[in-house]
Design a protein around this motif. Structure first.
Motif, short mmCIF file in Angstrom:
data_model
loop_
_atom_site.label_atom_id
_atom_site.label_comp_id
_atom_site.label_asym_id
_atom_site.label_seq_id
_atom_site.Cartn_x
_atom_site.Cartn_y
_atom_site.Cartn_z
N LEU A 19 0.87 -1.18 0.00
CA LEU A 19 0.00 0.00 0.00
C LEU A 19 0.90 1.22 0.00
O LEU A 19 1.91 1.25 0.70
CB LEU A 19 -0.86 0.06 1.27
CG LEU A 19 -1.89 -1.01 1.51
CD1 LEU A 19 -2.52 -0.80 2.88
CD2 LEU A 19 -2.96 -0.96 0.44
N THR A 20 0.51 2.24 -0.73
CA THR A 20 1.29 3.47 -0.76
C THR A 20 0.51 4.58 -0.07
O THR A 20 -0.68 4.76 -0.33
CB THR A 20 1.58 3.88 -2.22
OG1 THR A 20 2.23 2.79 -2.88
CG2 THR A 20 2.47 5.09 -2.28
N THR A 21 1.18 5.28 0.84
CA THR A 21 0.61 6.47 1.46
C THR A 21 1.36 7.67 0.89
O THR A 21 2.18 7.52 -0.02
CB THR A 21 0.77 6.43 3.00
OG1 THR A 21 2.15 6.69 3.34
CG2 THR A 21 0.34 5.09 3.58
N GLN A 22 1.12 8.84 1.42
CA GLN A 22 1.80 10.03 0.92
C GLN A 22 3.32 9.93 1.08
O GLN A 22 4.07 10.35 0.21
CB GLN A 22 1.28 11.28 1.64
CG GLN A 22 1.88 12.56 1.10
CD GLN A 22 1.31 13.80 1.76
OE1 GLN A 22 0.40 13.72 2.59
NE2 GLN A 22 1.83 14.95 1.39
N HIS A 23 3.78 9.34 2.19
CA HIS A 23 5.21 9.30 2.49
C HIS A 23 5.80 7.90 2.63
O HIS A 23 7.02 7.77 2.78
CB HIS A 23 5.49 10.06 3.79
CG HIS A 23 5.06 11.48 3.75
ND1 HIS A 23 3.89 11.92 4.35
CD2 HIS A 23 5.61 12.57 3.14
CE1 HIS A 23 3.76 13.22 4.14
NE2 HIS A 23 4.78 13.63 3.41
N PHE A 24 4.96 6.86 2.61
CA PHE A 24 5.44 5.53 2.95
C PHE A 24 4.86 4.45 2.05
O PHE A 24 3.83 4.63 1.42
CB PHE A 24 5.10 5.18 4.41
CG PHE A 24 5.60 6.22 5.37
CD1 PHE A 24 6.95 6.27 5.69
CD2 PHE A 24 4.76 7.17 5.89
CE1 PHE A 24 7.43 7.23 6.54
CE2 PHE A 24 5.23 8.14 6.74
CZ PHE A 24 6.58 8.18 7.07
N MET A 25 5.54 3.33 2.06
CA MET A 25 5.05 2.10 1.45
C MET A 25 4.83 1.11 2.59
O MET A 25 5.70 0.95 3.45
CB MET A 25 6.09 1.54 0.47
CG MET A 25 5.83 0.13 0.00
SD MET A 25 4.42 -0.04 -1.09
CE MET A 25 5.09 0.62 -2.58
N LEU A 26 3.67 0.49 2.62
CA LEU A 26 3.37 -0.58 3.57
C LEU A 26 3.41 -1.87 2.77
O LEU A 26 2.65 -2.01 1.81
CB LEU A 26 1.98 -0.39 4.19
CG LEU A 26 1.65 1.00 4.72
CD1 LEU A 26 0.22 1.03 5.26
CD2 LEU A 26 2.63 1.45 5.77
N ARG A 27 4.30 -2.78 3.13
CA ARG A 27 4.49 -3.98 2.33
C ARG A 27 4.93 -5.14 3.21
O ARG A 27 5.36 -4.93 4.35
CB ARG A 27 5.53 -3.73 1.23
CG ARG A 27 6.89 -3.32 1.79
CD ARG A 27 8.00 -3.62 0.82
NE ARG A 27 9.27 -3.07 1.23
CZ ARG A 27 10.05 -3.56 2.18
NH1 ARG A 27 9.68 -4.60 2.90
NH2 ARG A 27 11.22 -3.00 2.46
N PRO A 28 4.84 -6.36 2.68
CA PRO A 28 5.36 -7.50 3.44
C PRO A 28 6.85 -7.31 3.75
O PRO A 28 7.57 -6.65 2.99
CB PRO A 28 5.14 -8.68 2.49
CG PRO A 28 3.98 -8.27 1.66
CD PRO A 28 4.18 -6.79 1.44
N PHE A 29 7.27 -7.88 4.85
CA PHE A 29 8.68 -7.82 5.23
C PHE A 29 9.54 -8.53 4.20
O PHE A 29 9.12 -9.50 3.57
CB PHE A 29 8.89 -8.47 6.60
CG PHE A 29 8.92 -7.46 7.72
CD1 PHE A 29 10.12 -7.13 8.32
CD2 PHE A 29 7.76 -6.85 8.14
CE1 PHE A 29 10.15 -6.19 9.34
CE2 PHE A 29 7.79 -5.92 9.15
CZ PHE A 29 8.99 -5.59 9.74
N GLN A 30 10.76 -8.05 4.08
CA GLN A 30 11.80 -8.68 3.27
C GLN A 30 12.96 -8.99 4.21
O GLN A 30 13.13 -8.34 5.24
CB GLN A 30 12.25 -7.75 2.14
CG GLN A 30 11.13 -7.40 1.20
CD GLN A 30 11.48 -6.30 0.21
OE1 GLN A 30 12.56 -5.73 0.26
NE2 GLN A 30 10.54 -6.00 -0.67
N ARG A 31 13.76 -9.96 3.83
CA ARG A 31 14.90 -10.34 4.66
C ARG A 31 15.79 -9.13 4.97
O ARG A 31 16.32 -9.01 6.07
CB ARG A 31 15.70 -11.47 4.00
CG ARG A 31 16.70 -12.10 4.96
CD ARG A 31 17.26 -13.40 4.42
NE ARG A 31 16.33 -14.51 4.50
CZ ARG A 31 16.12 -15.24 5.59
NH1 ARG A 31 16.75 -14.98 6.69
NH2 ARG A 31 15.28 -16.25 5.56
N ALA A 32 15.92 -8.23 4.02
CA ALA A 32 16.78 -7.04 4.21
C ALA A 32 16.26 -6.11 5.31
O ALA A 32 17.02 -5.28 5.81
CB ALA A 32 16.90 -6.28 2.89
N ASP A 33 15.00 -6.24 5.71
CA ASP A 33 14.41 -5.40 6.76
C ASP A 33 14.78 -5.87 8.16
O ASP A 33 14.64 -5.12 9.14
CB ASP A 33 12.88 -5.42 6.68
CG ASP A 33 12.33 -4.88 5.39
OD1 ASP A 33 12.90 -3.92 4.85
OD2 ASP A 33 11.31 -5.44 4.91
#
Length: 193
Positions: A19-33
């Motif tokens: 999901l995209t907001t004005q300032h952020f992306m909400l997404r499933p976790f990735q190993r790099a996170d």
């Protein structure tokens, strides 16, 4: 009511596109996170009102490996969504996360954690607002709840700013970190959103 086809498309879109907001992306976790995730969860101030303490890289890996995003939205499952800054050229700066527990077909429990250096910047408000849009509009959920320690005033303020109702005060219902604590249950129905 959302059609089954529409519902499965909305779930598929979250897993694949976020999901995209004005300032952020909400997404499933990735190993790099996971390194940044473990680092802010290990911070004593972040963990103060949470069930964990001494959070480690291996805890983050275990959580990540235990989530099957192909089952996203399935009743009984918990999922974490990364809140990633869209400022700059890449979508790699993890600023916090959202937790979703699909209680059953119509009810979802949510939680949120923001890394200390990003707290007080309205990130949780923007992210949870987008999540509520997704849950109530895209997924056609009936009820969303959140449970917080009664002493976690920042979480209480956020939930009340989002127009959640304080529905219950559980007195000394949870034992963690050596003491009994109180919790508030907040709720919102789709028709209140």
């Amino acid at each position: 009511m959302a059609s089954t086809l529409g519902l499965s498309k909305a779930l598929h879109n979250m897993v694949n596109n976020g999901l995209t907001t004005q300032h952020f992306m909400l997404r499933p976790f990735q190993r790099a996170d996971l390194k940044a995730f473990a680092a802010y969860r290990a911070d004593p101030q972040v963990a103060k009102y949470q069930s964990w303490s001494d959070y480690s890289d291996s805890d983050a890996i275990t959580l990540y490996e235990g989530m099957d995003y192909t089952q996203f939205g399935a009743a009984g499952n918990w999922f974490q969504l990364a809140i990633v800054s869209t400022a700059g050229a890449t979508l790699t700066k993890l600023v916090g996360d959202l937790a979703l527990h699909f209680i059953d077909e119509q009810q979802v429990e949510i939680g949120f954690t923001i890394a200390p250096e990003y707290q007080g910047q309205h990130i949780a408000f923007e992210a949870v607002s987008a999540l509520l849009d997704y849950l109530f509009i895209e997924l056609d959920k009936h009820r969303v709840i959140a449970v917080t320690d009664t002493q976690n005033l920042a979480s209480c303020r956020l939930l009340e700013k989002l127009h959640f109702r304080r529905e219950a005060h559980y007195v000394k219902n949870t034992f963690f970190k050596g003491a009994w604590g109180d919790e508030y249950l907040y709720a919102m129905l789709k028709n209140e959103y």
